[in-house]
Design a protein around this motif. Structure first.
Motif, PDB file in Angstrom:
ATOM      1  N   ARG A   8       3.202  -0.259  -2.633  1.00 57.36           N
ATOM      2  CA  ARG A   8       3.582  -1.654  -2.085  1.00 57.36           C
ATOM      3  C   ARG A   8       3.477  -2.816  -2.996  1.00 57.36           C
ATOM      4  NH1 ARG A   8       2.081   1.580   2.584  1.00 57.36           N
ATOM      5  NH2 ARG A   8       3.929   1.497   3.841  1.00 57.36           N
ATOM      6  N   GLU A   9       2.286  -2.565  -3.855  1.00 57.66           N
ATOM      7  CA  GLU A   9       1.655  -3.877  -4.608  1.00 57.66           C
ATOM      8  C   GLU A   9       2.879  -3.637  -5.729  1.00 57.66           C
ATOM      9  OE1 GLU A   9      -2.238  -5.375  -6.246  1.00 57.66           O
ATOM     10  OE2 GLU A   9      -1.947  -3.217  -6.661  1.00 57.66           O
ATOM     11  N   THR A  12       5.727  -5.635  -4.279  1.00 56.87           N
ATOM     12  CA  THR A  12       5.598  -7.170  -3.850  1.00 56.87           C
ATOM     13  C   THR A  12       5.601  -7.820  -5.484  1.00 56.87           C
ATOM     14  OG1 THR A  12       4.137  -6.749  -2.213  1.00 56.87           O
ATOM     15  CG2 THR A  12       3.667  -8.665  -3.352  1.00 56.87           C
ATOM     16  N   GLN A  36       8.087 -16.289  -1.905  1.00 55.67           N
ATOM     17  CA  GLN A  36       7.462 -15.518  -2.983  1.00 55.67           C
ATOM     18  C   GLN A  36       5.932 -15.863  -2.565  1.00 55.67           C
ATOM     19  OE1 GLN A  36       9.495 -17.271  -6.386  1.00 55.67           O
ATOM     20  NE2 GLN A  36      10.498 -15.412  -6.785  1.00 55.67           N
ATOM     21  N   LEU A  39       4.424 -14.035   0.331  1.00 57.69           N
ATOM     22  CA  LEU A  39       4.493 -12.641   0.109  1.00 57.69           C
ATOM     23  C   LEU A  39       3.581 -12.229  -0.672  1.00 57.69           C
ATOM     24  CD1 LEU A  39       6.074  -9.972   1.024  1.00 57.69           C
ATOM     25  CD2 LEU A  39       7.252 -10.200  -1.497  1.00 57.69           C
ATOM     26  N   ASP A  40       3.063 -12.794  -1.618  1.00 59.08           N
ATOM     27  CA  ASP A  40       1.940 -12.407  -2.742  1.00 59.08           C
ATOM     28  C   ASP A  40       0.539 -12.688  -1.719  1.00 59.08           C
ATOM     29  OD1 ASP A  40       0.454 -11.682  -5.081  1.00 59.08           O
ATOM     30  OD2 ASP A  40       0.189 -13.970  -5.234  1.00 59.08           O
ATOM     31  N   ALA A  43       0.251  -9.928   0.794  1.00 63.49           N
ATOM     32  CA  ALA A  43       0.073  -8.693   0.226  1.00 63.49           C
ATOM     33  C   ALA A  43      -1.318  -8.398  -0.213  1.00 63.49           C
ATOM     34  CB  ALA A  43       1.066  -8.350  -1.133  1.00 63.49           C
ATOM     35  N   TYR A  56       5.759   2.919  -1.132  1.00 63.74           N
ATOM     36  CA  TYR A  56       6.424   2.053  -0.067  1.00 63.74           C
ATOM     37  C   TYR A  56       6.848   3.011   1.132  1.00 63.74           C
ATOM     38  CZ  TYR A  56       9.734  -1.489   1.665  1.00 63.74           C
ATOM     39  OH  TYR A  56      10.316  -2.576   2.353  1.00 63.74           O
ATOM     40  N   TRP A  70       4.059  -9.027   6.197  1.00 63.68           N
ATOM     41  CA  TRP A  70       4.455  -8.646   4.798  1.00 63.68           C
ATOM     42  C   TRP A  70       5.657  -8.014   4.496  1.00 63.68           C
ATOM     43  CZ3 TRP A  70       5.252  -3.887   2.906  1.00 63.68           C
ATOM     44  CH2 TRP A  70       5.351  -3.542   1.321  1.00 63.68           C
ATOM     45  N   GLY A  74       9.101  -9.789   3.014  1.00 58.80           N
ATOM     46  CA  GLY A  74       9.767  -9.204   1.688  1.00 58.80           C
ATOM     47  C   GLY A  74      11.160  -8.976   2.106  1.00 58.80           C
TER      48      GLY A  74
END
Length: 151
Positions: A8-9, A12, A36, A39-40, A43, A56, A70, A74
Motif C-alpha cells: 500500500r505504501e 501511495t 495527493q 493521501l500521503d 497513508a 494492496y 485512504w 486513492g
C-alpha cells in the motif's frame, strides 16, 4: 504495479508522485494536488501502520476509518488522473468521471470533518463491527487539509 506484490505504501508513493502537466487546468491541478497531499498524510497516519506494508490486495490488518478514507481518496485520485487535465473537449464519460471525482472529494471533506459519532464512524462500525468504539482521531493536520479540499 502489481496489487498482489506491491505494498500500500508503494501504491501511495506512485499515486502522489504522478507528474502534473504544465497544461493542466488550475481547477484540475488544485483537486489533484490537494488529494495527493491528503493521501500521503492518511497513508502515514499511525492508524495505517498495520496496513501500510501489506500488499494492496491483502485484507487490511486494521479496517479503521483512516484506512477507509485512504482507500477512498486513492480511488478518487485515480479518477482525476483518468480525466484530461486540461478539462477541454471532455467526452461525456470524462465529464461524468470529473463530476464523480469532484463529488467524492466533497464527500471526503464531509466524512473527515463530521463530528463524533460521525457518519464515517457509523459506516466503519457497520461494515467492520470490530471497530465499534475504536476510532482514531485524524489529527489537526488532516482536518485542516480536509477543510480546504474543495475551496
Amino acid at each position: 504495479m502489481d496489487p498482489n506484490k506491491n505494498t500500500r505504501e508503494e501504491f501511495t508513493d506512485a499515486m502522489i508522485s504522478m507528474s502534473i502537466s504544465e497544461f493542466a487546468w488550475p481547477e484540475w491541478k488544485k483537486y489533484v494536488q490537494r488529494s495527493q497531499v491528503l493521501l500521503d498524510k492518511l497513508a502515514h497516519h499511525s492508524a495505517m501502520a498495520p496496513n501500510l506494508q501489506q500488499t494492496y490486495m491483502t485484507p487490511a490488518n486494521s479496517k479503521n476509518k483512516v484506512y477507509f478514507e485512504w482507500d477512498f481518496v486513492g480511488r478518487t485520485l485515480s479518477m482525476f488522473y483518468n480525466v484530461n487535465p486540461t478539462l477541454q473537449g471532455l467526452s461525456k464519460q470524462e465529464k461524468e468521471k470529473w463530476e464523480d471525482a469532484v463529488g467524492r472529494t466533497t464527500f471526503t471533506k464531509v466524512l473527515i470533518l463530521d463530528t463524533r459519532p460521525g457518519m464515517l464512524d457509523l459506516m466503519t462500525e457497520t461494515t467492520y463491527p470490530d471497530q465499534k468504539g475504536a476510532h482514531s482521531d485524524f489529527g489537526e493536520e488532516i482536518l485542516e487539509l480536509a477543510r480546504h479540499l474543495d475551496d
